[in-house]
Write an enzyme that holds these catalytic residues in place. Structure first.
Site, mmCIF file in Angstrom:
data_model
loop_
_atom_site.group_PDB
_atom_site.id
_atom_site.type_symbol
_atom_site.label_atom_id
_atom_site.label_comp_id
_atom_site.label_asym_id
_atom_site.label_seq_id
_atom_site.Cartn_x
_atom_site.Cartn_y
_atom_site.Cartn_z
ATOM 1 N N THR A 90 -6.608 23.688 -60.571
ATOM 2 C CA THR A 90 -7.336 22.492 -60.990
ATOM 3 C C THR A 90 -8.774 22.666 -60.525
ATOM 4 O O THR A 90 -9.058 22.690 -59.333
ATOM 5 C CB THR A 90 -6.723 21.220 -60.384
ATOM 6 O OG1 THR A 90 -5.382 21.098 -60.861
ATOM 7 C CG2 THR A 90 -7.512 19.983 -60.793
ATOM 8 N N LYS A 125 -9.940 17.054 -53.332
ATOM 9 C CA LYS A 125 -10.818 17.899 -54.155
ATOM 10 C C LYS A 125 -10.773 17.461 -55.614
ATOM 11 O O LYS A 125 -11.797 17.311 -56.275
ATOM 12 C CB LYS A 125 -10.390 19.363 -54.002
ATOM 13 C CG LYS A 125 -11.095 20.347 -54.915
ATOM 14 C CD LYS A 125 -10.260 20.739 -56.142
ATOM 15 C CE LYS A 125 -8.971 21.461 -55.797
ATOM 16 N NZ LYS A 125 -8.243 21.902 -57.006
ATOM 17 N N LYS A 146 -6.292 17.336 -66.929
ATOM 18 C CA LYS A 146 -5.743 17.277 -65.568
ATOM 19 C C LYS A 146 -6.406 16.158 -64.770
ATOM 20 O O LYS A 146 -5.772 15.516 -63.930
ATOM 21 C CB LYS A 146 -5.925 18.625 -64.857
ATOM 22 C CG LYS A 146 -5.345 18.681 -63.435
ATOM 23 C CD LYS A 146 -3.837 18.454 -63.397
ATOM 24 C CE LYS A 146 -3.276 18.370 -61.984
ATOM 25 N NZ LYS A 146 -3.200 19.632 -61.275
#
Length: 296
Positions: A104, A247, A179
Site C-alpha cells: 500500500t 502510514k 486501497k
C-alpha cells in the site's frame, strides 16, 4: 492464458516476506512456480527456502532471474528504494518483465513506477491487497489493480493463486486510490467495533454472545467478524501492523487534502492510533485499538 504463458513466466521474484508475503510465496510455490525471494531480514525467508523458494542476495539478483517480480514492502520510501535505487529492480530487470507492487503506497509513486517501467519495455501494476494475514493464508485476498489491461491479463493466473476478488480499477495509481477507500472504511469502522465491544462488556453482557447477534446483521463487517474475537481473546498480534495503518491513513489524508475533501472520521482514527503507537503499540495489530477502551 494458456500453458505457453505458464512456461514463459515460471520464474517469479518476491521481495518482502513479512506477515502476508510469506503466505503469498507459499501459494506461488504450491502453484508449481519457481520463486526467488529477498527480504532485508534474511531469517524471514528461511522457512520459505526450506519449502523450495530460492534466496537472492539483493533485489537486483531477483530482477536478473524473474519474469514477474512481486513486491510487498513496508513504506513508500521502501518501494522507491527497491524500484529506483542503483541496486534496484528497474535498473536490472529484463525487457518484458512485469512488476506487481502489492505494497500500500501512494498513487503518485505507482504512476512513476509505471512510466519508468514502460520507458524500459517493462510493465508495472499497482496491486494493494486487503484481507490481512487470514486472507493471505487462505488465498482469499482482495486485490485492487491499477495499470494496463494487457499486463493485467498476463498475470491473472498468478493473482488467482493469491486472491478471490481481483479487479482492474483503471490506469496506474487506481489500485492505490481504491486501497485508500478500503482503509478509510476500515478506520472509522474499527472505532465502532471497539466501542461496541467495550459497551457490551461495561453493560455486563457476554460480548461473544453479543457478537453472535450483531455480526450477521446490519452492523456486520470483516473487522467485527475477524478482529473482535481477537480483541476478546486478548490477542493483539499483527494481522496488520498499527504502524503501517498509520502510514496508510496519512497517505489517504494527503490525497484527500489535495482533492479538497474533508475526512473527519479518518482524522479521528489516525489521531487515536497515533496515541496508541506513542504508548509502544506500533507493532501490534490494528485490533489493539480496543486497549484504549478496556484494560483487562
Amino acid at each position: 492464458m494458456g500453458s505457453g504463458w505458464r512456461r514463459e513466466f515460471m520464474n517469479i521474484g518476491f521481495i518482502g516476506t513479512g506477515v502476508m508475503g510469506k503466505s503469498m510465496v507459499r501459494h506461488l510455490l504450491k502453484g508449481g512456480h519457481t520463486v526467488y525471494v529477498y527480504n532485508r531480514t534474511k531469517e524471514k525467508t528461511d522457512e520459505l527456502v526450506q519449502e523450495g523458494a530460492i534466496w537472492a542476495e539483493a533485489p537486483k539478483l531477483v530482477a536478473h532471474q524473474a519474469d514477474v517480480v512481486m513486491t510487498m514492502v513496508g513504506y513508500p520510501y521502501d518501494v522507491e528504494e527497491v524500484y529506483f535505487g542503483s541496486e534496484g529492480l528497474l535498473e536490472h530487470a529484463k525487457p518484458g518483465t512485469v512488476f506487481i507492487d502489492f505494497t500500500t503506497s501512494t498513487p503518485t509513486l505507482a504512476k512513476r513506477i509505471y512510466e519508468a517501467a514502460a520507458a524500459k519495455g517493462m510493465s508495472a501494476l499497482d496491486a494493494p491487497v486487503s484481507g490481512g494475514d487470514i486472507g493471505a493464508r487462505e488465498a482469499r485476498l482482495a486485490i485492487m489493480m491499477g495499470g494496463d489491461e494487457e499486463a493485467f491479463g498476463q498475470v491473472q493466473p498468478l493473482l488467482q493463486l493469491l486472491g478471490t476478488n481481483i479487479v482492474l480499477q483503471g490506469p496506474a495509481g487506481s489500485g492505490q486510490h481504491t486501497k485508500m477507500c478500503n482503509q478509510i472504511a476500515i478506520a472509522s469502522n474499527m472505532i465502532g467495533v471497539c466501542e461496541a465491544i467495550a459497551y457490551a462488556k461495561t453493560a455486563g453482557l457476554d460480548p461473544e454472545q453479543v457478537l453472535q447477534s450483531i455480526a450477521t446483521g446490519a452492523a456486520g463487517s470483516w473487522s467485527l467478524s475477524n478482529l473482535a474475537p481477537r480483541m476478546l481473546q486478548g490477542n493483539f498480534e499483527p494481522g496488520f501492523y498499527i504502524k503501517h495503518f498509520i502510514k496508510d491513513m496519512k497517505i489517504a489524508l494527503d490525497e484527500a487534502e489535495r482533492m479538497k475533501l474533508e475526512l473527519p472520521g479518518l482524522s479521528l482514527a489516525k489521531q487515536m492510533y497515533e496515541e496508541l503507537a506513542a504508548r509502544g503499540e506500533e507493532s501490534s495489530g490494528t485490533q489493539a485499538l480496543y486497549k484504549r477502551y478496556i484494560q483487562e
